[in-house]
Design a protein around this motif. Sequence first.
Motif, short mmCIF file in Angstrom:
data_model
loop_
_atom_site.label_atom_id
_atom_site.label_comp_id
_atom_site.label_asym_id
_atom_site.label_seq_id
_atom_site.Cartn_x
_atom_site.Cartn_y
_atom_site.Cartn_z
N LYS A 150 -56.41 0.24 -10.44
CA LYS A 150 -57.72 -0.37 -10.32
C LYS A 150 -58.00 -0.65 -8.84
N ALA A 151 -59.15 -0.18 -8.35
CA ALA A 151 -59.43 -0.26 -6.91
C ALA A 151 -59.83 -1.65 -6.46
N ALA A 152 -59.80 -2.65 -7.35
CA ALA A 152 -60.09 -4.02 -6.93
C ALA A 152 -59.07 -4.51 -5.92
N CYS A 153 -57.83 -4.03 -6.03
CA CYS A 153 -56.78 -4.32 -5.04
C CYS A 153 -55.70 -3.26 -5.18
N ALA A 154 -55.87 -2.17 -4.48
CA ALA A 154 -54.93 -1.05 -4.57
C ALA A 154 -54.67 -0.50 -3.19
N LEU A 155 -53.42 -0.17 -2.94
CA LEU A 155 -53.02 0.43 -1.67
C LEU A 155 -52.89 1.93 -1.87
N VAL A 156 -53.56 2.71 -1.03
CA VAL A 156 -53.52 4.17 -1.17
C VAL A 156 -52.93 4.78 0.09
N ARG A 157 -52.25 5.89 -0.09
CA ARG A 157 -51.61 6.61 1.00
C ARG A 157 -52.60 7.66 1.52
N ARG A 158 -52.89 7.62 2.82
CA ARG A 158 -53.89 8.52 3.39
C ARG A 158 -53.54 9.99 3.14
N GLU A 159 -52.30 10.37 3.33
CA GLU A 159 -51.88 11.75 3.11
C GLU A 159 -52.17 12.20 1.69
N ALA A 160 -51.89 11.32 0.74
CA ALA A 160 -52.12 11.65 -0.66
C ALA A 160 -53.60 11.83 -0.96
N VAL A 161 -54.43 10.94 -0.43
CA VAL A 161 -55.87 11.03 -0.64
C VAL A 161 -56.42 12.33 -0.07
N ASP A 162 -55.94 12.72 1.10
CA ASP A 162 -56.39 13.98 1.71
C ASP A 162 -56.05 15.16 0.81
N GLU A 163 -54.85 15.16 0.24
CA GLU A 163 -54.44 16.28 -0.61
C GLU A 163 -55.16 16.25 -1.96
N ALA A 164 -55.66 15.09 -2.34
CA ALA A 164 -56.40 14.97 -3.61
C ALA A 164 -57.87 15.32 -3.44
N GLY A 165 -58.28 15.73 -2.24
CA GLY A 165 -59.65 16.16 -2.04
C GLY A 165 -60.57 15.13 -1.43
N GLY A 166 -60.03 13.95 -1.10
CA GLY A 166 -60.87 12.89 -0.54
C GLY A 166 -60.82 11.65 -1.39
N LEU A 167 -61.46 10.58 -0.92
CA LEU A 167 -61.38 9.30 -1.61
C LEU A 167 -62.14 9.32 -2.94
N PHE A 168 -63.43 9.13 -2.93
CA PHE A 168 -64.21 9.07 -4.17
C PHE A 168 -65.28 10.17 -4.19
#
Length: 297
Positions: A150-168
């Motif tokens: 849940k994005a109300a309080c979540a820590l995301v890894r930048r490298e992972a987000v990039d490989e997933a195609g972007g944030l939202f």
Amino acid sequence: MLIVSWGRQELLDTCLAAVRRFLPEAQTVVVDNGSSPPLVVPEGVELVRAGRNLGFAGGNNLGWGRCVGKYVLLLNNDAVLPSAGPVAELVGFLEAHPQVGAAQAKLRLPDGTLDACGEGLTPLGLLYHHGYRQPDGPHAARPYPVFATKAACALVRREAVDEAGGLFRPRFFCYYEDIDLCHRLWLAGWECWFVPTEPVAHAEGSTSRTLPARRVWRRYLSNMLCSAFDLWGWRLWLGRGLPFLAAVFLGGLARGTLPWPFRDPMPVRRRVAEGAFLARVTVRPRWRYYWGLARRR
């Protein structure tokens, strides 16, 4: 740290007061999502003015480019950190588990019960909200993999987000964007986990409660369909497609609206098939869970 706010200066003030008190050295980016009057932030906080309401998805995407570092904390404006502990625990967990792309903190609702401790996936293709509206206890005292954080309080890894195609997905505006992100993370070979941190106070839905319910549900269900059309593989469609579509459209009819199917492809680096992670995140609740969920919603 990334916070998006559409109005609600009083919520933002409380949120930022805790951030500045417990994490004074952390980079804090606030996106003013077209608020009227414009939002005011304390010195040391980076303010990005969107000019118009881009929605939760668009606002976070706008602020994402201003964030630096390997990890970014997504924090709602209606969430209040109790100390530096939750963020430190999330960072420590990602450091110790390099395969994890996103980790959610424990969230506590105003009535003292828990917000969802991560989301599972049911045999109907719907979400299972771990621990939602339940007292804190042993079930929320250990880390475990979840279909989505849940994005109300979540820590995301930048490298992972990039490989997933972007944030939202930009077209999502709001609702289901964090579920979609986590599905893309799993497909890109990353994992999503719930971490039993010190509870973070969360006044769930403080902004969405100001919007017409029918409009909220239409957008939520439409985004669900878009995510499924883009991300679901044959295993999900074969095993859960028909009950999922029936649940989405019947749910919309029950609330006086229908979802609007649309496509919004994301450039995900698909490294694994769904069979590699579905068993780990699938929850098989009793039928009374669905009845209780419908009544709450």
